[in-house]
Write an enzyme that holds these catalytic residues in place. Structure first.
Site, PDB file in Angstrom:
ATOM      1  N   LYS A 239      -3.036   9.993  10.872  1.00 25.10           N
ATOM      2  CA  LYS A 239      -4.368  10.561  10.583  1.00 25.10           C
ATOM      3  C   LYS A 239      -5.395   9.499  10.206  1.00 25.10           C
ATOM      4  CE  LYS A 239      -3.813  11.480   5.693  1.00 25.10           C
ATOM      5  NZ  LYS A 239      -2.998  12.233   4.757  1.00 25.10           N
TER       6      LYS A 239
ATOM      7  N   ARG B 265      -1.592  19.717  -5.515  1.00 27.33           N
ATOM      8  CA  ARG B 265      -2.190  20.064  -4.239  1.00 27.33           C
ATOM      9  C   ARG B 265      -1.306  21.189  -3.704  1.00 27.33           C
ATOM     10  NH1 ARG B 265      -3.654  15.791   0.512  1.00 27.33           N
ATOM     11  NH2 ARG B 265      -1.593  16.393   1.266  1.00 27.33           N
TER      12      ARG B 265
HETATM   13  C1  PLP Z   1      -1.928  11.343   4.251  1.00 28.69           C
HETATM   14  C2  PLP Z   1      -0.601  11.827   3.952  1.00 28.69           C
HETATM   15  C3  PLP Z   1       0.470  10.919   3.861  1.00 28.69           C
HETATM   16  C4  PLP Z   1       0.286   9.417   4.009  1.00 28.69           C
HETATM   17  O1  PLP Z   1      -0.270   8.884   2.852  1.00 28.69           O
HETATM   18  P1  PLP Z   1      -0.601   7.339   2.674  1.00 28.69           P
HETATM   19  O2  PLP Z   1      -0.804   7.185   1.225  1.00 28.69           O
HETATM   20  O3  PLP Z   1      -1.852   7.071   3.477  1.00 28.69           O
HETATM   21  O4  PLP Z   1       0.533   6.535   3.170  1.00 28.69           O
HETATM   22  C5  PLP Z   1       1.738  11.435   3.624  1.00 28.69           C
HETATM   23  N1  PLP Z   1       1.945  12.768   3.472  1.00 28.69           N
HETATM   24  C6  PLP Z   1       0.937  13.666   3.552  1.00 28.69           C
HETATM   25  C7  PLP Z   1       1.233  15.112   3.416  1.00 28.69           C
HETATM   26  C8  PLP Z   1      -0.373  13.224   3.778  1.00 28.69           C
HETATM   27  O5  PLP Z   1      -1.361  14.129   3.844  1.00 28.69           O
END
Ligand code: PLP
Length: 356
Positions: free
Chosen positions: A36, A131
Site C-alpha cells: 500500500k 483500531r
Molecule cells: C500498513 C499495514 C501494515 C504495514 O505496516 P508498516 O508499519 O508500514 O510496515 C501491516 N498491517 C496492516 C494491517 C497495515 O494496515
C-alpha cells in the site's frame, strides 16, 4: 525525466527486502510484503517475490487486482477488514483476508460457497491499539458463532496490528496474548489455526531481539523495507538502506524576495494564519509540486542548506539563500520522503513513480 517523480531504487529496495526475509526466516517467521505504501505497484510486488516473501498484502482490492493482473505468483491478502459491499470482488481477488465482523465473515462464507471458492480468513484481534479487531473477551462467543461456517471461508489463524491508531508497541506480553487467543479459538472450534500474523514494521525490533514468542509466524511489513525506518519506535533500522526512495521536483521560479509579505495578512489558502520573521532579502525557489501531491512537512531536502518555507496546492516554496548550488528555473531538486509523503506521492496521479 517527467517531474515530479518518486524514484524507487530497485536494487536498494530488493536489498532491504532480502535482509528482512533472511532475518525473519532465521526466527521461523514468514514475511508478507505490504504494497500500500506505493499504491499497490506491481513492480514492488515483483521485488517482494524475488526477495522470497510469502505473500502480498494491501488494504485496497483495486491494488490487489492490479497485482493479480500483472501475473504475480504470490498469494494476496486484503488487509483492511472488508466492506460488506466488496465481498464478491474480494472472493475473486484475494486468497486471504483479515476480518473482524461476524456478519461479514458469514456473508463472505455464503458468497464463497455459491461461487465454489475457498477463502482463508485471519481473525483480527485488537491487541490494545484500538483500531480494528475482536476484543479478546469476545472471542469465545465469536468462535462458537463461527463453528457453523459452511466451508466457503476457512479460519486459518489470527492477526494483530501494532502502533497503527494509538501507537501501542508490540511487546513479548501482548504478542503472547495473541498466540493464546489463537489457541483459545482453535480449542473452541476444534480446528487447527496455524497462522499468527503481526504487523507492521515496529514488530521487526522484537524479532531482531529474538523476543517474538513461539507461535508468531508471519510478519506483515512495508515501511521498513521501503524507507529503512521504524516510525513507531522512532528509530532507523541500522542494517537497511534509508535512501531507496527519492522525490524529485522541478524549479519554475527562483528569485530574491523579502521574507515578510507586503500588505495586510489574512488567512492563507490552507487555513492557518502565518507569522513571519524578518530575515531581510532571501532567495526563494518555487517547485512545481504542492499539497495535492505531497505532505510538505514530511519531506527533507537532500541539499541540507535548503529550507522548506511553505506550500499551496500546486507550489512548494523553498529558501535557497544558504545553498551552495545556484538554482535556476529548469533545475530539479530532490527530497527524502517520510512514510506519509511517500503514500501521498504514490497516490497522486501527478507524480510519476519510476523504478530504476
Ligand atoms: C500498513 C499495514 C501494515 C504495514 O505496516 P508498516 O508499519 O508500514 O510496515 C501491516 N498491517 C496492516 C494491517 C497495515 O494496515
Amino acid at each position: 525525466m517527467r517531474c515530479p517523480a518518486l524514484i524507487v531504487d530497485r536494487g536498494k529496495v530488493t536489498g532491504n527486502a532480502r535482509a528482512v526475509a533472511e532475518l525473519c526466516r532465521s526466527h521461523g517467521i514468514d514475511v508478507w510484503g505490504v504494497t500500500k505504501g506505493l499504491s499497490g505497484d506491481p513492480r514492488l510486488a515483483e521485488i517482494y517475490a524475488d526477495a522470497g516473501f510469502s505473500g502480498i498484502c494491501d488494504s485496497r482490492l483495486r491494488n490487489l487486482r492490479k497485482i493479480a493482473d500483472s501475473g504475480s505468483p504470490l498469494p494476496r491478502q486484503l488487509m483492511r477488514i472488508a466492506m460488506m459491499s466488496e465481498l464478491k470482488e474480494l472472493a475473486v481477488t484475494a486468497e486471504t483476508s483479515l476480518q473482524s465482523d461476524i456478519g461479514t465473515i458469514k456473508e463472505l462464507d455464503r458468497i464463497c460457497v455459491s461461487a465454489g471458492i475457498r477463502h482463508k480468513v485471519l481473525m483480527m484481534i485488537d491487541a490494545g491499539d484500538l483500531r480494528e479487531g475482536f476484543w479478546p473477551t469476545e472471542l469465545p462467543d465469536a468462535a462458537r458463532e463461527l463453528k457453523d461456517l459452511e466451508g466457503g471461508v476457512k479460519i486459518v489463524g489470527v492477526a494483530a496490528n501494532f502502533a497503527c491508531a494509538s501507537g501501542v508497541l508490540p511487546t513479548r506480553d501482548n504478542m503472547a496474548r495473541l498466540v493464546e487467543c489463537r489457541d483459545a479459538i482453535s480449542g473452541i472450534t476444534g480446528r487447527e489455526m496455524p497462522v499468527v500474523s503481526v504487523g507492521g514494521t515496529c514488530c521487526l525490533k522484537m524479532i531482531e531481539a529474538g523476543l517474538a514468542p513461539e507461535g508468531v509466524n508471519v510478519l506483515r511489513i512495508c515501511e521498513g523495507v521501503l524507507l529503512g525506518t521504524d516510525t513507531a519506535s522512532d528509530r532507523v533500522i541500522p542494517y537497511l538502506a534509508r535512501d531507496a526512495l527519492t522525490l524529485t521536483a522541478e524549479i519554475v521560479e527562483c528569485r530574491q524576495k523579502p521574507s515578510v509579505p507586503v500588505g495586510d495578512v489574512g488567512y492563507r489558502a490552507f487555513g492557518e494564519k502565518p507569522v513571519f520573521t524578518d530575515r531581510g532579502l532571501r532567495k526563494r525557489a518555487i517547485l512545481a509540486i504542492g499539497r495535492q501531491d505531497v505532505n510538505i512537512d514530511r519531506i527533507t531536502p537532500l541539499d541540507e542548506n535548503v529550507e522548506i518555507v511553505t506550500a499551496s496546492s500546486d507550489h512548494l516554496i523553498v529558501d535557497v539563500t544558504e545553498a551552495g548550488a545556484t538554482y535556476r528555473a529548469g533545475d530539479t531538486m530532490s527530497f527524502r520522503p517520510l512514510y506519509p509523503a511517500m503514500l501521498a506521492c504514490a497516490t497522486s496521479e501527478y507524480v510519476e513513480v519510476i523504478f530504476e
